[in-house]
Design a protein around this motif. Sequence first.
Motif, PDB file in Angstrom:
ATOM      1  N   THR A  84      73.699  77.695 -14.276  1.00  0.00           N
ATOM      2  CA  THR A  84      72.619  76.982 -13.596  1.00  0.00           C
ATOM      3  C   THR A  84      72.367  75.666 -14.326  1.00  0.00           C
ATOM      4  O   THR A  84      73.163  75.269 -15.187  1.00  0.00           O
ATOM      5  CB  THR A  84      71.340  77.847 -13.545  1.00  0.00           C
ATOM      6  N   SER A 100      71.890  81.792 -15.054  1.00  0.00           N
ATOM      7  CA  SER A 100      71.008  82.655 -14.274  1.00  0.00           C
ATOM      8  C   SER A 100      71.519  84.089 -14.403  1.00  0.00           C
ATOM      9  O   SER A 100      72.690  84.370 -14.113  1.00  0.00           O
ATOM     10  CB  SER A 100      71.008  82.222 -12.806  1.00  0.00           C
ATOM     11  N   LEU A 132      70.857  88.216 -13.593  1.00  0.00           N
ATOM     12  CA  LEU A 132      70.170  89.228 -12.798  1.00  0.00           C
ATOM     13  C   LEU A 132      70.439  90.600 -13.409  1.00  0.00           C
ATOM     14  O   LEU A 132      71.590  91.026 -13.531  1.00  0.00           O
ATOM     15  CB  LEU A 132      70.653  89.206 -11.350  1.00  0.00           C
ATOM     16  N   SER A 170      69.763  94.290 -12.590  1.00  0.00           N
ATOM     17  CA  SER A 170      69.335  95.109 -11.464  1.00  0.00           C
ATOM     18  C   SER A 170      68.585  96.357 -11.938  1.00  0.00           C
ATOM     19  O   SER A 170      68.803  96.853 -13.053  1.00  0.00           O
ATOM     20  CB  SER A 170      70.550  95.535 -10.623  1.00  0.00           C
ATOM     21  N   ASP A 229      64.236  94.576  -9.843  1.00  0.00           N
ATOM     22  CA  ASP A 229      65.211  93.743 -10.546  1.00  0.00           C
ATOM     23  C   ASP A 229      64.511  92.740 -11.460  1.00  0.00           C
ATOM     24  O   ASP A 229      63.393  92.296 -11.173  1.00  0.00           O
ATOM     25  CB  ASP A 229      66.092  92.981  -9.554  1.00  0.00           C
ATOM     26  N   GLN A 240      64.878  89.006 -13.077  1.00  0.00           N
ATOM     27  CA  GLN A 240      65.580  87.723 -12.966  1.00  0.00           C
ATOM     28  C   GLN A 240      65.298  86.899 -14.221  1.00  0.00           C
ATOM     29  O   GLN A 240      64.146  86.687 -14.584  1.00  0.00           O
ATOM     30  CB  GLN A 240      65.117  86.953 -11.717  1.00  0.00           C
ATOM     31  N   THR A 245      66.524  83.404 -16.813  1.00  0.00           N
ATOM     32  CA  THR A 245      67.292  82.191 -17.072  1.00  0.00           C
ATOM     33  C   THR A 245      67.499  82.108 -18.580  1.00  0.00           C
ATOM     34  O   THR A 245      66.532  82.143 -19.342  1.00  0.00           O
ATOM     35  CB  THR A 245      66.577  80.936 -16.574  1.00  0.00           C
ATOM     36  N   GLY A 258      62.004  84.849 -17.892  1.00  0.00           N
ATOM     37  CA  GLY A 258      62.270  85.866 -16.901  1.00  0.00           C
ATOM     38  C   GLY A 258      61.035  86.360 -16.195  1.00  0.00           C
ATOM     39  O   GLY A 258      59.904  86.081 -16.608  1.00  0.00           O
ATOM     40  N   THR A 299      59.681  89.731 -13.275  1.00  0.00           N
ATOM     41  CA  THR A 299      59.963  90.906 -12.462  1.00  0.00           C
ATOM     42  C   THR A 299      58.659  91.377 -11.845  1.00  0.00           C
ATOM     43  O   THR A 299      57.595  90.765 -12.064  1.00  0.00           O
ATOM     44  CB  THR A 299      60.599  92.029 -13.312  1.00  0.00           C
TER      45      THR A 299
END
Length: 610
Positions: A292, A310, A312, A314, A389, A391, A393, A407, A409
């Motif tokens: 990113t 980036s 992720l 899960s 999830d 997320q 960076t 981050g 969530t």
Amino acid sequence: MICFKCGAEIPEGSTICPVCHADLTLEFAQIDPQETGSVSGGGSPASETAPSSGSLPSVPEEPKPGKKGMKILIAAGVVAAAGAAAAFAFTQMNAKDPKEAVVDAFQTAFSHEQVSPAEDIFGLSQFSSASVSSDAEAGLTLSLDSSSMEELNALTGGGLRISSRNDVSNKKSDANVGVVYNGMDVVNLDLYYGDHTLMAAIPELSEKVLTMDLGDGLADRIKNSPAMSRLLDENGISADAAAAYLTEVTALTEENAAAGGNTLDLPALMDRYREGCKAQENFKAALTVEKTDKSTVTVNGQEKECRGYSVLVSKAALIDFLRTSSDFFLQDEALKNQYLRQLELTVKLNGLMGGSVPATAEELQADAYEEAKAAADQMIQALDASLTDIQMTVYLDKDGVLTSVLGSTVINGGITGSDGDSQTVPTEVAFEAVFEGGAYPLQNLTGQLTIGSGDDAMALYLVKQGVYDDKKLTCDASLDLVSGSGDSAPSVSILYSGSYITESGDYHISLEAVENGSQLFKISASGIVSQLEKGTSIQADIDSLEISTADSSLIFSGNYYFKPLSGEIAPLEGTPMDVLAATEEDWYSLIMEGAYGFMEVADRLGISLY
């Protein structure tokens, strides 16, 4: 047609060079008549003809590279372009895959193999291992210097001295716990173990040394004991069970000493987890990582442009990680055996105390593991229902070092409404950490975790700063928990500060808890490490050890040492008194002797017992 100035090939009839924009109409005015056999305008030679009014001045002729020069220039350009392409291709071939780069950065920053500064300077793990598995001795002395409580002022000058020695090679050890007052020994408790014999004495109260032989025939000695057998019978304790328990405890103690002193070896357990469990490997494989935008992060006081990724994580990967880890710990055979050994001792102790034993140690272990598995499953199911999830960076510098993580969530929590129906309420969670560099990855950092928003929000703030070089080690850290928003929001803070100067040995450590700006408690110590051999020996003077609360404080001073064993550990001196062979008259005589001794100690201290 060739341009007279740059040598480029140009279309016939052109008047302006499309490459260097030279005026081609001047070319023929500067041609040497000896080369052409003619003159400009049919008159005098061009070199002698003055330009007419309004004509352009002549342009000095520049060297023209010809066709051979052009080929060289073109070839050089081709080589340069090929080199640049090759360099770019090589860089791309050697660039890490985004997931690999992020995983490597996290593993480096949070590596279990990373050596802390305290470990590097003092060798703390070596001291810990030596304390139980090497021939060594240690001691601590603390004396009360002052107190804010009037009722304790009379104890000023008094204190405790604790020392122990361990001869692992010969399976011998001794210890001393002494009460001191203004540098004078008031009373001492001496202990000794060796050759399967346990000894204890308080010299200031009695010259007797209590002894107990824990070797072969212990059960018979307990059964034949004039006083002990009757005492055990009155309490419903079996002599055989008592002997078996004491023998088991002695064997376990010696076994633990030989194995490094740990009944539960956590480092070995974690090594088995890293090597034999697929949880971490599966978790890494499940990550989704993409490049990113770049960002600028302050590291070691300098602005650094960092690559952005980036990431992720899960929910499925998180749940799988928890399940796989849980299954590993519940199935680890070494851990099961260590737990079973403790249960066996518990069962024997229960039988010794006359209690009922409804099951064997193996059955108790099976029940405990079944309950642990059910509790783990229940927790994982609850997390599966609430987690989502994550997320993130992640930013890395040009060397692949972790510099920042951001981050968010959502956690889905269930509440019961006024109508009795269950409702799902999502709660936002955001976190951020900036790793600002230093002598090791986690030396300087800031972090923030926020749960919820507005007046219902809870925020956790972490700030850690320090220096580590050849001259000093410092660390200052604060952990703040804030509920709600605004300046008046309730808060609890934990503050830590520590420093050590390598040349002088000066040290200072403090730990403090604060609630809404008011101190709850504080512990601080300062002094000098006067002698240090990493992982082998240390001598530290405690100039001040302060323990304080909101309305009281105690200040102590003393010293601590740890070093290899010096001298031989010998049995205690005095008149032996076999605990199992002693009669009731022997015990009565001992009690009376101890009472007279206590009165003598009180008299020396000026304490009136009447």
